[in-house]
Scaffold this active site. Structure first.
Site, short mmCIF file in Angstrom:
data_model
loop_
_atom_site.label_atom_id
_atom_site.label_comp_id
_atom_site.label_asym_id
_atom_site.label_seq_id
_atom_site.Cartn_x
_atom_site.Cartn_y
_atom_site.Cartn_z
CG HIS A 4 -6.51 1.16 1.43
ND1 HIS A 4 -5.54 1.99 0.90
CD2 HIS A 4 -6.14 0.24 2.18
CE1 HIS A 4 -4.12 1.80 0.51
NE2 HIS A 4 -4.68 1.00 2.12
CB CYS B 285 -0.69 0.29 1.21
SG CYS B 285 -1.73 -1.57 1.35
CG HIS C 48 -2.17 4.11 5.01
ND1 HIS C 48 -1.81 4.38 3.69
CD2 HIS C 48 -1.83 3.40 5.24
CE1 HIS C 48 -1.77 3.37 3.13
NE2 HIS C 48 -1.48 2.90 4.58
#
Lengths: 429, 400
Positions: A353, A178, A316
């Protein structure tokens, strides 16, 4: 090189001269920024495949007529092409003319998809007995399935983009989970700082909302199961957050030495002034309890940019209990009391995400924040987590004077990468 | 700023030839046939499997081993060998500033689970349904992380505590070229002092064979050396291997009194579209940028056996004779199989061992492509040719 083009460490300053983005909110910066600034959600029920029996039935998917039937490889390639095209146009670089630099592209793993396995098995069974894989290998030997080889080659998305945009040299495919999108940008910054190139094309793409992908993240208990309404599922920094929402997207940046950008009169959209990374050695999916790796990545980016504070944090903020807690404590450790006065938001509250693409997608949004002076909100911040006392930009966008932004990306597998973006004014001061 | 010298100060190799530098030097020095070749388990495809490996020597915790598929264990093991070889292992300060660059491909699928699903249903729709019902119970939650490319790097960090930075490159053989090139350039430019770089492949896997056979890349006949496969259309024989190197700035190595195996003069890569003649021309262009002086030139070739690129690479290498180089070619793929992402790192590692010993390896091919080296071994050209995409060259020199 003249000193106005160098940073405090006498390295070439790196400007952004073009950006492109595709998410579940839309195609292009305009649609995306309209959605983000107005607090819209791109999260919807999954219609790509039947979701009966799944605990999670929502995602931020991208549906296009061109990529039916769905294939992760085709869709990831297509949205990457769209994002890069938009970035090149903004940078006033003609599509099809050779791009004067390398390509760094973060891509998801190339994997077998079930429709392909099923085809191979069916065909193989008609010519070969034995185990499932013996049958599929027999089908592969016929050569009739050669077109699918590209779906399995990790080099294929990068090669396709290299051919289309005529970038220089070997295209580099990156995976730091990620954090990949941020790593791709960092690679470009480093190449320009080394003086190897004046330009770099940095992009990231992910389109892996398929049954197996959903199963995997479900098994890690990483996904939100609050399916109804979909728009309320992703709630970073909230007390009742229960996981992230899987999503698709692509982001692209044209990076350019400030000297080159100004010489050709390109518009400067902002600068990448800091990159930091630090790997974790604690656990495959959890970060070290003392936060040293995440703290190291944030601190590295701040030190690289020569800053003690920033005006805004693009977090994030995945909306998992673990991530948001660790991110808060790490930000606090590095930014200290200044964190109390630093607005924070998570784009993932609206777009979910985007995994491999997240670092690049959120870089585009950070730079739009810098350019417009509008902080996009964190939606669904209805129940603030009292243990994470942050100045979350809740519900509605907020105007602000922004000259520096920290953007965080943390990955499964312990790979963390953080970037600092600055306005031209800030970088030259 | 003048580029800094980049030294190779650690080599870690695990392959079908065995484990460790001494064995690889001895086996490559002796030449001859491959040590381990399995022509039956995956017939018609030969593969080069590993021998017995006690993984606990480098991965002491059983719980860590359980969380990894074989390709990860191979990579973590080889990286441990490289760290120990360079004196970095178990030194928290040095490991904390060691950067990691890994060339990785796909993780391993659970082929038994795949088979169970495919054997139970026929149609695509049903397959998806079953995938949904079977996978959640059949997949161990953490083990599917073995399918993520970056988890080899993640496991290396966890087991060996390498934590400065961590990047995983993908793209088959290109991943290996990029990894070495990126580490080299960052050290040369002062963006890092010490790097652990390499890759790993588990060849004995049906899912890996299926992926490569879709593109008709495998050699489906009894074993032949790399240079001899053209008659039957070419193809590669996968070989299990882990190959990791420690690259370090000369200053950093000298400060901790480490001697180098070799110096990397340069690493150059490209990716042509592979129209006829493209690969030969690309190699020629890259080679001209290396400014290699005339004279004897040892070549560690990463040729895979896949055609036509293997013949194109050979055309480039044999063309060097006309430019005043007396080339002595060795294809390590002939001995240990083709290790895709790990293949270029393996070639660089083997070249480094040869340079340190002053002895080049023995020819091992019946077609007279490989001939003895005339003169002293002072430099090795390492080549890499992706089976589909990517061309890479590295020039290594002996450090006196």
């Amino acid at each position: 090189m003249a000193s106005q083009y160098l940073d405090r460490k006498s390295r070439p300053l790196v400007a952004v001269t073009g950006m492109g983005v595709v998410t579940s909110l839309g195609r292009g910066k305009e649609e995306n920024w309209l959605g983000l600034a107005s607090g819209s959600s791109g999260i919807r029920p999954i219609t790509r495949f039947p979701t009966d029996g799944f605990k999670t039935t929502i995602a931020g998917t991208i549906e296009t007529p061109e990529t039916q039937p769905y294939s992760a490889y085709e869709l990831a390639s297509e949205i990457a092409e769209d994002a890069i095209t938009e970035a090149l146009q903004q940078a006033r670089l003609e599509i099809g003319r050779p791009f004067a630099g390398p390509l760094y592209i973060a891509t998801p793993p190339s994997e077998f998809e079930w429709p392909l396995l099923s085809d191979l098995y069916r065909h193989g069974s008609s010519i070969q007995s034995g185990s499932a894989y013996e049958r599929m290998l027999a089908a592969a030997r016929t050569g009739q399935f050669e077109a699918y080889a590209r779906h399995l080659e990790f080099a294929s998305i990068a090669s396709r983009l290299q051919e289309r945009f005529a970038t220089i040299g070997e295209p580099i495919s990156i995976c730091t989970a990620c954090a990949s999108g941020a790593t791709a940008i960092q690679m470009g910054v480093e190449a320009i700082r080394r003086g190897e190139t004046q330009m770099a094309l940095c992009a990231a793409t992910d389109a892996t909302v398929h049954p197996e992908g959903l199963v995997r993240f479900s098994l890690l208990s990483a996904l939100s199961t609050k399916n109804d309404p979909p728009s309320k599922a992703s709630k970073p920094f909230s007390r009742n957050r229960d996981g992230f929402v899987i999503a698709e997207g692509a982001g692209a940046l044209v990076l350019e030495s400030l000297a080159s950008a100004q010489a050709r009169g390109a518009q400067i959209l902002g600068l990448v002034t800091g990159c930091g990374e630090k790997a974790d050695d604690y656990h495959r999916t959890r970060s070290k309890p003392d936060g040293t790796a995440i703290i190291g990545a944030i601190r590295g980016a701040m030190e690289d940019a020569g800053l003690d504070t920033v005006d805004y944090v693009n977090a994030h903020g995945t909306s998992t209990p673990e991530n948001d807690k660790m991110e808060y404590f790490s930000l606090r450790a590095v930014l200290g009391e200044s964190l109390e006065r630093t607005p924070v938001s998570s784009n993932k509250s609206m777009i979910g995400h985007t995994l491999i693409a997240a670092g690049a997608v959120e870089a585009v949004f950070s730079l739009l924040t810098l350019a417009t002076g509008v902080l996009p909100p964190t939606i669904n911040y209805d129940e603030p987590d009292p243990e994470l006392p942050l100045d979350v930009v809740a519900h509605k966008a907020r105007p602000a004077r922004v000259n520096s932004i920290l953007s965080n990306s943390f990955g499964f597998g312990g790979q963390n990468a953080c970037l600092v973006f600055s306005s031209l004014k800030e970088a030259m001061s | 700023m003048k580029p800094r010298d980049v030294w190779i100060t650690g080599v870690g190799l695990l392959s079908s030839l065995g484990e460790g530098n001494a064995i690889h030097e001895r086996q490559m020095g002796a030449g001859g046939a491959p040590i381990r070749l399995d022509e039956t388990s995956y017939a018609p495809y030969p593969v080069h499997p590993l021998g017995d490996v006690d993984f606990s020597l480098q991965i002491p915790k059983k719980s860590d081993q359980r969380q990894m598929e074989l390709w990860q264990r191979i990579g973590v093991y080889a990286s441990g060998l490289a760290l120990a070889d360079s004196g970095l292992a178990h030194d928290p300060d040095l490991l904390g500033k060691t950067n990691l660059v890994v060339a990785a491909g796909s993780g391993e699928r659970d082929t038994a689970v795949d088979a169970k699903i495919l054997e139970s249903v026929g149609s695509a729709g049903e397959t998806e349904l079953l995938a949904k019902e079977v996978l959640p119970t059949a997949l161990r939650p953490t083990l599917f992380l073995a399918q993520l490319s970056n988890l080899l790097a993640g496991n290396i960090s966890i087991v060996h505590n390498v934590t400065a930075s961590s990047r995983t490159f993908m793209g088959e053989e290109m991943a290996g070229f990029s990894a070495i090139e990126n580490a080299y350039r960052r050290i040369a430019a002062g963006q890092g002092d010490v790097f652990l770089v390499g890759g790993a492949l588990n060849a004995a896997r049906e899912d890996l064979l299926l992926g490569y056979e879709l593109g008709k890349n495998l050699w489906p006949h009894p074993y032949l050396p790399v240079w001899s496969r053209k008659v039957d259309g070419g193809g590669f024989i996968p070989g299990s291997a882990g190959a990791f190197l420690v690259l370090e700035s000369r200053e950093h190595a000298e400060a901790r009194s480490r001697k180098p195996y070799a110096r990397i003069r340069d690493v150059l890569t490209d990716c042509c579209q592979r129209r006829p003649g493209d690969a030969t021309r690309t190699f020629e262009t890259l080679f001209s940028k290396l400014n290699v002086s005339e004279g004897p030139l040892a070549v560690m070739s990463g040729a895979s056996g896949v055609e036509p690129v293997t013949s194109e690479e050979l055309g480039f290498l044999q063309g060097l004779e006309d430019k005043g180089h007396q080339v002595a070619i060795r294809a390590h793929g002939t001995r240990l199989g083709h290790s895709v992402e790990a293949h270029f790192p393996a070639g660089v590692g083997l070249a480094a061992l040869a340079l340190a010993s002053g002895q080049f390896f023995a020819p091992s091919d019946e077609n007279w492509v490989e001939s003895p080296l005339e003169g002293e071994l002072s430099r090795v050209l390492v080549t890499g040719a992706g089976h589909w995409r990517g061309e890479g060259l590295a020039l290594l020199e002996r450090v006196e």
